[in-house]
Design an enzyme around this catalytic site. Structure first.
Site, PDB file in Angstrom:
ATOM      1  N   CYS A 134       0.760  -1.217  -0.128  1.00  0.00           N
ATOM      2  CA  CYS A 134       0.072   0.172   0.199  1.00  0.00           C
ATOM      3  C   CYS A 134       0.778   1.318   0.057  1.00  0.00           C
ATOM      4  CB  CYS A 134      -1.094  -0.047   1.346  1.00  0.00           C
ATOM      5  SG  CYS A 134      -2.139  -1.334   1.068  1.00  0.00           S
ATOM      6  N   GLY A 135       0.276   2.357  -0.544  1.00  0.00           N
ATOM      7  CA  GLY A 135       0.936   3.673  -0.781  1.00  0.00           C
ATOM      8  C   GLY A 135       0.106   4.678  -0.085  1.00  0.00           C
TER       9      GLY A 135
END
Length: 298
Positions: free
Chosen positions: A2-3
């Site tokens: 995830c970012g």
């Protein structure tokens, strides 16, 4: 993986560029989460007005005629802007809860994305670049915003499973990590009156903070409480009507970097998300400390 990205503007001259800056930051982290993406934008809007962002898998059928039906139902003027699968409804601020209940009755298949005086949330399955283009996010203005690109590990890839999660007025949260005690917390929060749309642990974190704020804590205090009550690995970036906060768990194994100038405060899961921001070469850049709350308010 995830970012996460976040941008809190101090300089009002940058507000017309908020959507463009956030979009570029999010797209730069595509390889951290290609499943789905979303952005929350905060714009002060018009005094006395509130916003309800909704989503539909059949927008033509669900959005057509909704303005008129809601206007009749709540006895106040409702207008809307449709963007692909989402619509933002403009209603009088004192009619927000009444309008929310009316939407559930009139369009039971519509999904609620966010409610408040300043917040708009857009999220869908797909690559960040596709989501940004789909909702024309680069043209949006505002005072602050947060975004997330997801790589699902524990729950299905769906629109509702995408971040940000919003569980209170003008509140939302994005998360990188995994909570181990979310099931117990969910039961406690349900007893406290919180409502849940998914089985996602991030929604529990958002609801936890919303509950703390509803019981009188400010954003900073709520984030501090989370360090005692939430178990697992997490980096949270949170938005409220006037605020922007960051906290990492005591081990802080999820990557994070921040930058601050006289014009803004920015967050990214990696430094590459910040490289195109104005004045970044002269910014104070640091890695947020474990178990430390950072927050700013307008």
């Amino acid at each position: 993986m995830c970012g996460i990205v976040g941008l809190f503007l101090k300089d009002k001259s940058l507000e017309p560029k908020l959507g463009a800056l956030l979009s570029e930051m999010l797209v730069s982290l595509t390889d951290r989460g290609p499943d789905s993406a979303g952005i929350a934008i905060y714009d002060s809007g018009a005094a006395g007005h509130g916003k309800i962002t909704i989503q539909s898998s059949t927008p033509k059928a669900d959005f057509e005629g909704l303005e008129a039906e809601l206007t009749r139902k709540i006895g106040a003027k409702v207008s809307s802007i449709v963007k692909s699968t989402h619509a933002v409804l403009d209603v009088p601020a004192d009619k927000l809860e009444e309008a929310r209940a009316a939407i559930a009755e009139l369009r039971p298949n519509v999904r609620l994305m966010g409610v408040g005086e300043a917040i708009e949330i857009y999220k869908e399955v797909g690559l960040p670049a596709d989501v940004v283009k789909r909702f024309d996010l680069a043209k949006m203005s505002g005072s602050h915003g947060i975004g997330h690109t997801r790589m699902a590990t524990e729950s299905a890839v769906t629109t509702l499973g995408a971040h940000p999660f919003s569980t209170g007025p003008d509140q939302c949260l994005v998360h990188n990590g995994s909570l181990s005690n979310h099931n117990n917390l969910r039961r406690e929060l349900i007893r406290d009156g919180m409502r849940f749309e998914t089985e996602n642990d991030t929604e529990v974190a958002a609801a936890y903070l919303s509950s703390k704020i509803a019981h009188g804590q400010n954003l900073g205090e709520a984030l501090q409480s989370s360090l005692d009550d939430l178990d697992g690995f997490f980096t949270f970036v949170v938005g409220t009507k006037n605020g922007f906060g960051v906290v990492r768990d005591p081990i802080a194994c999820k990557p994070a970097v921040m930058a601050e100038t006289d014009q803004y405060v920015a967050f990214g899961s990696e430094y590459r998300a910040l490289t195109k921001l104005p004045g970044i070469d002269n910014a104070r850049v640091w890695e947020p400390e474990p178990s430390t709350v950072y927050f700013w308010e307008h």
